[in-house]
Scaffold this motif. Structure first.
Motif, short mmCIF file in Angstrom:
data_model
loop_
_atom_site.label_atom_id
_atom_site.label_comp_id
_atom_site.label_asym_id
_atom_site.label_seq_id
_atom_site.Cartn_x
_atom_site.Cartn_y
_atom_site.Cartn_z
N GLN A 51 0.82 -1.22 0.00
CA GLN A 51 0.00 0.00 0.00
C GLN A 51 0.85 1.27 0.00
O GLN A 51 0.34 2.36 -0.23
CB GLN A 51 -0.97 0.02 1.18
CG GLN A 51 -2.08 -1.04 1.06
CD GLN A 51 -3.01 -0.95 2.23
OE1 GLN A 51 -2.74 -1.53 3.28
NE2 GLN A 51 -4.10 -0.21 2.10
N CYS A 94 -10.54 0.65 3.82
CA CYS A 94 -9.16 0.38 3.43
C CYS A 94 -8.52 1.72 3.06
O CYS A 94 -9.15 2.53 2.37
CB CYS A 94 -9.16 -0.56 2.23
SG CYS A 94 -7.51 -0.95 1.63
N LEU A 95 -7.29 1.95 3.49
CA LEU A 95 -6.63 3.22 3.18
C LEU A 95 -6.43 3.39 1.68
O LEU A 95 -6.29 4.53 1.21
CB LEU A 95 -5.29 3.33 3.92
CG LEU A 95 -5.42 3.51 5.45
CD1 LEU A 95 -4.06 3.43 6.12
CD2 LEU A 95 -6.12 4.83 5.80
N HIS A 136 -7.68 -9.11 6.40
CA HIS A 136 -7.68 -8.05 5.38
C HIS A 136 -6.24 -7.75 4.93
O HIS A 136 -5.96 -7.64 3.73
CB HIS A 136 -8.36 -6.81 5.99
CG HIS A 136 -8.39 -5.59 5.12
ND1 HIS A 136 -9.56 -4.97 4.75
CD2 HIS A 136 -7.39 -4.84 4.58
CE1 HIS A 136 -9.27 -3.92 4.00
NE2 HIS A 136 -7.97 -3.81 3.88
N GLU A 137 -5.31 -7.64 5.88
CA GLU A 137 -3.92 -7.28 5.54
C GLU A 137 -3.20 -8.43 4.85
O GLU A 137 -2.45 -8.20 3.90
CB GLU A 137 -3.15 -6.80 6.77
CG GLU A 137 -3.72 -5.58 7.48
CD GLU A 137 -4.08 -4.43 6.56
OE1 GLU A 137 -3.40 -4.22 5.54
OE2 GLU A 137 -5.07 -3.73 6.86
N HIS A 140 -3.96 -8.43 1.32
CA HIS A 140 -3.17 -7.44 0.54
C HIS A 140 -1.86 -8.05 0.05
O HIS A 140 -1.41 -7.76 -1.05
CB HIS A 140 -2.81 -6.23 1.41
CG HIS A 140 -3.85 -5.14 1.43
ND1 HIS A 140 -4.25 -4.49 0.29
CD2 HIS A 140 -4.53 -4.57 2.45
CE1 HIS A 140 -5.16 -3.57 0.62
NE2 HIS A 140 -5.35 -3.59 1.92
NI NI Z 1 -6.66 -2.41 3.11
#
Ligand code: NI
Length: 173
Positions: A51, A94-95, A136-137, A140
């Motif tokens: 990210q 989510c960022l 979630h991470e 990613h």
């Molecule tokens: Ni996220």
């Protein structure tokens, strides 16, 4: 510690499968502290290295309550070794998807093995917000986004709005 700029969807880097870290060194520790700083600056609960554009299996989470002290967890090469059969639905953000939220169903509890910032092997068992955040991470790191858990129709609506918002921003600038 530096706040790094966040990769915002749609961006093909968010679909990359990140690479395992071979040596936990000063560079990784700097990456971890920059990630935490970036996550706190964005009011996020978790952040994966991709990210900020770094394709490494590194992530940070902190799900402490507002009135409690920070409780950051820094993870290198995390692997989910157990998913509970019980499921929960949680509203996720989510960022990399500023201002978008969606109800996602995941395992209610997970166990995760990882290396800490000193290269020591650790394991955590998590439930509730932490369990959701860890799943979630880790997603990613495999190039999977929370919207990938939605139906194609719902996902396309969100991605189209994001692309449109980006075009508008470019025109404004
Ligand atoms: Ni996220």
């Amino acid at each position: 510690m530096t706040v790094r700029s966040i990769v915002v969807a749609p961006d093909k880097r968010l679909k990359f499968r990140s690479n395992p870290v071979e040596t936990v060194d000063e560079e990784i520790r700097t990456l971890l502290s920059d990630m935490l700083e970036t996550m706190y600056a964005g009011d996020g609960l978790g952040l994966a290295a991709i990210q900020i554009g770094v394709p490494k299996r590194v992530m940070v989470v902190d799900v402490h309550r507002l009135d409690d002290p920070p409780a950051p967890i820094k993870m290198i090469n995390p692997v989910i070794t157990w998913f509970s059969p019980e499921r929960i639905v949680y509203q996720e953000g989510c960022l990399s998807f500023p201002e978008y939220f969606a109800d996602i169903e995941r395992a209610a509890e997970v166990r995760v093995s990882y290396l800490d910032e000193n290269g020591e092997a650790r394991e955590v068992q998590a439930s509730e917000t932490l369990a959701v955040c860890l799943q979630h991470e880790v997603d990613h790191l495999d190039g999977k986004l929370f919207v990938d858990h939605l139906s194609l129709v719902k996902r396309n609506i969100i991605l189209r709005k994001m692309a449109k918002a980006r075009r508008a921003k470019v025109i404004d600038a």
